[in-house]
Design a protein around this motif. Structure first.
Motif, PDB file in Angstrom:
ATOM      1  N   THR A  48       0.967  -1.820  -0.102  1.00 43.04           N
ATOM      2  CA  THR A  48      -0.144  -0.045  -0.462  1.00 43.04           C
ATOM      3  C   THR A  48       0.731   1.124   0.384  1.00 43.04           C
ATOM      4  N   MET A  49       0.169   2.931  -0.200  1.00 44.41           N
ATOM      5  CA  MET A  49       1.082   3.627  -0.519  1.00 44.41           C
ATOM      6  C   MET A  49       0.535   4.524  -0.074  1.00 44.41           C
ATOM      7  N   PRO A  50      -0.201   5.143   1.183  1.00 40.01           N
ATOM      8  CA  PRO A  50      -1.049   6.766   1.211  1.00 40.01           C
ATOM      9  C   PRO A  50      -1.367   7.201   0.352  1.00 40.01           C
ATOM     10  N   SER A  51      -2.834   7.813  -0.609  1.00 39.13           N
ATOM     11  CA  SER A  51      -2.594   8.513  -0.877  1.00 39.13           C
ATOM     12  C   SER A  51      -1.581  10.042  -1.499  1.00 39.13           C
ATOM     13  N   THR A  52      -1.242  10.774  -0.163  1.00 37.34           N
ATOM     14  CA  THR A  52      -0.605  12.073  -0.160  1.00 37.34           C
ATOM     15  C   THR A  52       0.914  11.695  -0.860  1.00 37.34           C
ATOM     16  N   GLN A  53       1.314  10.402  -0.278  1.00 43.19           N
ATOM     17  CA  GLN A  53       2.343   9.634  -0.720  1.00 43.19           C
ATOM     18  C   GLN A  53       2.257   9.445  -2.104  1.00 43.19           C
ATOM     19  N   TYR A  54       1.454   8.842  -2.198  1.00 42.96           N
ATOM     20  CA  TYR A  54       1.280   8.490  -3.882  1.00 42.96           C
ATOM     21  C   TYR A  54       1.325   9.947  -5.293  1.00 42.96           C
ATOM     22  N   GLN A  55       0.665  10.946  -4.377  1.00 46.34           N
ATOM     23  CA  GLN A  55       0.613  12.313  -4.920  1.00 46.34           C
ATOM     24  C   GLN A  55       1.331  12.999  -5.059  1.00 46.34           C
ATOM     25  N   GLN A  56       2.335  13.499  -3.968  1.00 46.54           N
ATOM     26  CA  GLN A  56       3.602  13.787  -4.288  1.00 46.54           C
ATOM     27  C   GLN A  56       4.430  12.598  -4.885  1.00 46.54           C
ATOM     28  N   LEU A  57       4.901  11.404  -4.510  1.00 47.48           N
ATOM     29  CA  LEU A  57       6.136  11.107  -5.857  1.00 47.48           C
ATOM     30  C   LEU A  57       5.423  11.269  -7.845  1.00 47.48           C
ATOM     31  N   LEU A  58       3.673  11.114  -7.748  1.00 47.63           N
ATOM     32  CA  LEU A  58       3.314  11.438  -9.080  1.00 47.63           C
ATOM     33  C   LEU A  58       3.616  13.562  -9.490  1.00 47.63           C
ATOM     34  N   ALA A  59       3.762  14.050  -8.274  1.00 41.74           N
ATOM     35  CA  ALA A  59       3.636  15.413  -8.206  1.00 41.74           C
ATOM     36  C   ALA A  59       6.020  15.670  -9.217  1.00 41.74           C
ATOM     37  N   GLN A  60       6.439  14.947  -8.376  1.00 42.87           N
ATOM     38  CA  GLN A  60       7.901  14.646  -8.773  1.00 42.87           C
ATOM     39  C   GLN A  60       8.219  14.187  -9.922  1.00 42.87           C
ATOM     40  N   LEU A  61       6.985  12.772 -10.229  1.00 40.39           N
ATOM     41  CA  LEU A  61       7.314  12.525 -11.363  1.00 40.39           C
ATOM     42  C   LEU A  61       6.768  13.471 -12.947  1.00 40.39           C
ATOM     43  N   ASP A  62       6.012  14.392 -12.356  1.00 38.02           N
ATOM     44  CA  ASP A  62       5.780  15.087 -14.012  1.00 38.02           C
ATOM     45  C   ASP A  62       6.761  15.954 -13.481  1.00 38.02           C
ATOM     46  N   ASP A  63       7.288  16.351 -12.676  1.00 39.25           N
ATOM     47  CA  ASP A  63       8.550  17.957 -12.757  1.00 39.25           C
ATOM     48  C   ASP A  63       9.785  17.011 -13.304  1.00 39.25           C
ATOM     49  N   VAL A  64      10.117  16.174 -12.856  1.00 42.43           N
ATOM     50  CA  VAL A  64      11.358  14.863 -14.327  1.00 42.43           C
ATOM     51  C   VAL A  64      10.532  14.877 -15.801  1.00 42.43           C
ATOM     52  N   SER A  65       9.574  14.611 -15.934  1.00 42.59           N
ATOM     53  CA  SER A  65       8.840  14.560 -17.385  1.00 42.59           C
ATOM     54  C   SER A  65       9.076  16.092 -17.815  1.00 42.59           C
ATOM     55  N   GLN A  66       8.356  16.836 -17.154  1.00 40.65           N
ATOM     56  CA  GLN A  66       8.929  18.471 -17.640  1.00 40.65           C
ATOM     57  C   GLN A  66      10.023  19.628 -17.643  1.00 40.65           C
ATOM     58  N   LYS A  67      10.861  18.068 -17.106  1.00 35.86           N
ATOM     59  CA  LYS A  67      12.286  18.813 -17.249  1.00 35.86           C
ATOM     60  C   LYS A  67      12.546  18.328 -18.493  1.00 35.86           C
ATOM     61  N   LEU A  68      12.136  17.303 -18.948  1.00 40.90           N
ATOM     62  CA  LEU A  68      12.954  16.489 -19.497  1.00 40.90           C
ATOM     63  C   LEU A  68      11.995  17.189 -20.564  1.00 40.90           C
ATOM     64  N   ARG A  69      10.869  17.390 -21.433  1.00 41.42           N
ATOM     65  CA  ARG A  69      10.045  17.921 -22.489  1.00 41.42           C
ATOM     66  C   ARG A  69      10.491  19.474 -22.174  1.00 41.42           C
ATOM     67  N   ALA A  70      11.145  20.072 -21.823  1.00 44.03           N
ATOM     68  CA  ALA A  70      12.070  21.118 -21.501  1.00 44.03           C
ATOM     69  C   ALA A  70      13.310  21.234 -22.291  1.00 44.03           C
ATOM     70  N   ASP A  71      14.117  20.002 -21.349  1.00 44.93           N
ATOM     71  CA  ASP A  71      15.791  20.321 -22.321  1.00 44.93           C
ATOM     72  C   ASP A  71      15.828  19.980 -23.204  1.00 44.93           C
ATOM     73  N   THR A  72      14.223  19.414 -23.959  1.00 42.69           N
ATOM     74  CA  THR A  72      14.612  18.714 -25.268  1.00 42.69           C
ATOM     75  C   THR A  72      13.422  19.752 -26.062  1.00 42.69           C
ATOM     76  N   GLY A  73      12.624  20.263 -25.440  1.00 46.13           N
ATOM     77  CA  GLY A  73      12.401  21.631 -26.333  1.00 46.13           C
ATOM     78  C   GLY A  73      10.818  21.077 -27.361  1.00 46.13           C
ATOM     79  N   SER A  74      10.907  20.081 -26.479  1.00 45.93           N
ATOM     80  CA  SER A  74       8.942  18.959 -26.742  1.00 45.93           C
ATOM     81  C   SER A  74       7.895  19.664 -26.117  1.00 45.93           C
ATOM     82  N   ALA A  75       7.913  20.755 -24.397  1.00 36.52           N
ATOM     83  CA  ALA A  75       7.032  20.962 -24.251  1.00 36.52           C
ATOM     84  C   ALA A  75       5.874  21.909 -25.468  1.00 36.52           C
TER      85      ALA A  75
END
Length: 98
Positions: A48-75
């Protein structure tokens, strides 16, 4: 969560192969992904994972994904250029490297 992490890793690999991402940038993004992956794997083992932890991890993953898009110019770009440029969605003129 684990599948989403793997998807971002695939994006990093593709960006490196297409020469759209420098090795140092890829290493930084992969380091962040590894931290998220360890947390997700630990939660999977525990069952199990508490929903608050899941939301936090998901937000961090979204940040990494956004950085990838920004770094590659595909955002998705926003702005009209009046302030000196167009910026990847979510980032403004003060974003590091922007």
């Amino acid at each position: 969560m684990i599948n989403q992490i793997q998807s971002v890793e695939t994006g990093i690999q593709g960006a490196v192969q297409a020469n759209k991402l420098e090795p140092g940038e890829a290493r930084d993004l992969r380091t962040q992904l590894a931290q998220l992956d360890r947390a997700a794997e630990r939660a999977a083992r525990e069952g199990t994972m508490p929903s608050t932890q899941y939301q936090q991890l998901l937000a961090q993953l979204d940040d990494v994904s956004q950085k990838l898009r920004a770094d590659t110019g595909s955002a998705f770009l926003i702005g009209n250029g009046a302030d000196g440029g167009y910026y990847p969605n979510g980032y403004g003129p003060t974003y590091p490297g922007g």
